[in-house]
Scaffold this active site. Structure first.
Site, PDB file in Angstrom:
ATOM      1  N   ALA A  35       0.819  -1.221   0.000  1.00 50.29           N
ATOM      2  CA  ALA A  35       0.000   0.000   0.000  1.00 50.29           C
ATOM      3  C   ALA A  35       0.857   1.276   0.000  1.00 50.29           C
ATOM      4  O   ALA A  35       0.437   2.313  -0.538  1.00 50.29           O
ATOM      5  CB  ALA A  35      -0.924  -0.013   1.217  1.00 50.29           C
ATOM      6  N   HIS A  37       3.708   1.747  -1.642  1.00 48.96           N
ATOM      7  CA  HIS A  37       4.078   2.039  -3.042  1.00 48.96           C
ATOM      8  C   HIS A  37       2.877   2.598  -3.808  1.00 48.96           C
ATOM      9  O   HIS A  37       3.008   3.525  -4.612  1.00 48.96           O
ATOM     10  CB  HIS A  37       4.524   0.760  -3.759  1.00 48.96           C
ATOM     11  CG  HIS A  37       5.774   0.144  -3.236  1.00 48.96           C
ATOM     12  ND1 HIS A  37       5.792  -1.044  -2.562  1.00 48.96           N
ATOM     13  CD2 HIS A  37       7.071   0.550  -3.305  1.00 48.96           C
ATOM     14  CE1 HIS A  37       7.034  -1.365  -2.237  1.00 48.96           C
ATOM     15  NE2 HIS A  37       7.833  -0.410  -2.665  1.00 48.96           N
TER      16      HIS A  37
END
Ligand code: PAF
Length: 285
Positions: A35, A37
């Site tokens: 999440a 990234h």
């Protein structure tokens, strides 16, 4: 989402956008996307017309005996996540696409690269700076988006961009955390269940130290020692815990206002890093 493997294909795709007057953001990653990234991609989308994500497990930033071979490679899942996030282009080069066999040039941001993570991982930040510079040269983005979890990495990259006059705006994005406070990281997957229950205490140590500083405790060396002790008692093998100036990562003195607390510790085989940054002029959120 288009997927390209070579710099030639990458440049052709970007040239077409440039001719149409579109701006380009780059999100460099080593894959195994979580999440954190995807948040970088989402912010990149808000800031530019087109978003390029690179996935490249960069061998030059891993030292001997580190996890280059075992670093999680989850290409198919990563592609699905990026397509769902509406990234425009995924750059998936091989090592040979990025490094010529007889490469003789590397980039070192002196001083900064030898501190903290650089002291424990010699050569790591030269590997990071070199590959990020290569990605910047290949994509020539208007902006590039990085996570603030790797605060020292971001400082190295910003310094490189300043020193080499690279025309790119660097955007740092807040760390996304698990519900217990553990900073999201691809390396969290190495943790055993027992280690997962201990790991959030790294962030706890950072918050305790921050609270002590905000409460007016001027004994920074003692606060660092207490944090190291706390981590050791919790089951970590601490590497460093340092109260620094957020501008240049030099050790903070009590008159400094913008601070970052940097920490790294091993839990079993897994090396975790985290940080917390705040200003003594403002209350923490
Ligand atoms: O933070 C990372 O994932 C890597 O260090 C980076 C910036 C993609 C360079 O390989």
């Amino acid at each position: 989402m288009r997927i390209v493997n070579t710099i030639l294909e990458l440049r052709a795709a970007i040239n077409a956008w440039r001719l149409a007057g579109q701006s380009v953001a780059l999100v460099p990653t080593m894959g195994n996307l979580h999440a954190g990234h995807l948040q970088l991609v989402s912010i990149a989308k808000k800031k530019a017309d087109r978003v390029v994500v690179s996935i490249f497990v960069n061998p030059t930033q891993f030292g001997a005996g580190e996890d280059f071979e075992t670093y999680p490679r989850t290409e198919r899942e990563d592609q699905e996540k990026l397509a769902a996030e509406h990234a425009d282009l995924l750059f998936l080069p091989t090592v040979a696409d990025i490094y010529s066999a007889d490469a003789k040039t590397t980039i070192t941001v002196t001083g900064l690269s030898d501190l903290y993570c650089g002291a424990s991982r010699p050569g790591h930040f030269s590997g990071v700076a070199t590959v990020v510079c290569k990605l910047f040269n290949s994509v020539q983005p208007d902006i590039a988006v990085f996570g603030l979890k790797d605060f020292q990495q971001l400082t190295v990259i910003k310094t490189m961009v300043r020193d080499l006059n690279i025309p790119v705006e660097i955007v740092g994005v807040d760390t996304i955390r698990e519900s217990g406070g553990l900073a999201m990281s691809s390396r969290n997957g190495y943790l055993t269940d027992e280690e997962k229950s201990i790991a959030p205490q790294l962030y706890q140590a950072l918050r305790d130290a921050r609270d002590a500083i905000l409460a007016g405790n001027p004994a920074y060396a003692d606060i660092e020692q207490q944090a190291l002790q706390f981590l050791q008692q919790a089951g970590f093998t601490p590497d460093y815990f340092s109260i620094c100036r957020s501008t240049d990562l030099k050790k903070a003195a009590t008159e400094d206002v913008d601070l970052v607390l940097l920490a790294a510790a091993k839990l079993g085989k897994t090396r975790l890093i985290d940080n917390i940054y705040f200003s003594l002029t403002a209350q923490p959120s």
